[in-house]
Design a protein around this motif. Structure first.
Motif, PDB file in Angstrom:
ATOM      1  N   CYS A  30       8.690 -28.348 -21.283  1.00 25.80           N
ATOM      2  CA  CYS A  30       9.870 -27.760 -21.914  1.00 25.80           C
ATOM      3  C   CYS A  30      10.714 -27.115 -20.818  1.00 25.80           C
ATOM      4  CB  CYS A  30       9.445 -26.732 -22.961  1.00 25.80           C
ATOM      5  SG  CYS A  30      10.831 -26.075 -23.911  1.00 25.80           S
ATOM      6  N   LEU A  31      11.860 -27.701 -20.527  1.00 28.69           N
ATOM      7  CA  LEU A  31      12.743 -27.226 -19.459  1.00 28.69           C
ATOM      8  C   LEU A  31      13.842 -26.314 -19.979  1.00 28.69           C
ATOM      9  CD1 LEU A  31      13.218 -30.585 -17.504  1.00 28.69           C
ATOM     10  CD2 LEU A  31      11.586 -28.739 -17.024  1.00 28.69           C
ATOM     11  N   SER A  32      14.057 -26.332 -21.296  1.00 25.45           N
ATOM     12  CA  SER A  32      15.109 -25.522 -21.894  1.00 25.45           C
ATOM     13  C   SER A  32      14.632 -25.043 -23.255  1.00 25.45           C
ATOM     14  CB  SER A  32      16.390 -26.343 -22.044  1.00 25.45           C
ATOM     15  OG  SER A  32      17.392 -25.599 -22.692  1.00 25.45           O
ATOM     16  N   GLN A  33      14.830 -23.748 -23.503  1.00 24.89           N
ATOM     17  CA  GLN A  33      14.456 -23.207 -24.797  1.00 24.89           C
ATOM     18  C   GLN A  33      15.442 -22.128 -25.192  1.00 24.89           C
ATOM     19  OE1 GLN A  33      10.422 -21.769 -25.046  1.00 24.89           O
ATOM     20  NE2 GLN A  33      10.644 -21.137 -27.170  1.00 24.89           N
ATOM     21  N   SER A  34      15.955 -22.256 -26.402  1.00 23.45           N
ATOM     22  CA  SER A  34      16.788 -21.229 -27.007  1.00 23.45           C
ATOM     23  C   SER A  34      16.441 -21.228 -28.497  1.00 23.45           C
ATOM     24  CB  SER A  34      18.274 -21.518 -26.764  1.00 23.45           C
ATOM     25  OG  SER A  34      18.644 -22.759 -27.320  1.00 23.45           O
ATOM     26  N   GLY A  39      14.203 -28.376 -25.030  1.00 25.01           N
ATOM     27  CA  GLY A  39      14.579 -29.520 -24.218  1.00 25.01           C
ATOM     28  C   GLY A  39      13.437 -29.935 -23.314  1.00 25.01           C
ATOM     29  N   VAL A  45      16.432 -32.554 -18.838  1.00 31.37           N
ATOM     30  CA  VAL A  45      16.121 -32.719 -20.260  1.00 31.37           C
ATOM     31  C   VAL A  45      16.518 -34.128 -20.704  1.00 31.37           C
ATOM     32  CG1 VAL A  45      16.651 -31.938 -22.589  1.00 31.37           C
ATOM     33  CG2 VAL A  45      16.348 -30.258 -20.753  1.00 31.37           C
ATOM     34  N   TRP A  48      15.672 -33.710 -26.702  1.00 31.68           N
ATOM     35  CA  TRP A  48      16.002 -32.453 -27.361  1.00 31.68           C
ATOM     36  C   TRP A  48      15.319 -32.424 -28.709  1.00 31.68           C
ATOM     37  CZ3 TRP A  48      18.089 -28.483 -24.950  1.00 31.68           C
ATOM     38  CH2 TRP A  48      18.870 -28.718 -23.808  1.00 31.68           C
TER      39      TRP A  48
END
Length: 125
Positions: A30-34, A39, A45, A48
């Motif tokens: 997981c390279l992106s988390q909000s 992502g 990413v 998604w």
């Protein structure tokens, strides 16, 4: 050809547990988390996973599935085992698929929202 794929899920917390475990053996994280969005990829990413009010209904007859590249046959095995431990369902045990090619080694699972995933390694081992 594709830069990324986005899928809608009911619960990103459950999806994070599943995808973190299933994708880690393949070299993805997981390279992106909000809030409501995850992502995944290796360096950028490419997948998604987003919370959605109306995710696509699971349909095993639709033909839709996502195939993820695996570096080794052992990583395909680990993907399958991890996916099952974290809420996935078996959709094809790890093994050679001679109908697809001499070295087509793959495993198939269904994620908690019904998306069908495949991990594939084409290397002779």
């Amino acid at each position: 050809m594709l830069d990324h794929v986005s899928i809608g899920v009911r619960d990103t917390d459950a999806s994070k547990r599943f995808y973190d475990a299933a994708l880690q053996p393949l070299g993805y994280s997981c390279l992106s988390q909000s809030p409501g969005s995850l992502g995944y990829g290796a360096e950028a990413v490419e997948l998604w996973v987003n919370e959605a009010a109306r995710p696509v209904p699971a349909d095993t007859s639709s033909g839709l599935h996502f195939c993820v590249a695996a570096p080794t046959r052992a990583s395909v095995d680990a993907f399958h085992a991890a996916a099952l431990r974290k809420g996935g369902k078996d959709n094809g045990q790890p093994g050679l698929r001679a109908a697809y090619g001499d070295n087509y080694y793959a495993a198939f699972v269904i994620d908690p929202d019904g998306y069908r995933l495949e991990a594939y390694c084409g290397k002779a081992e």
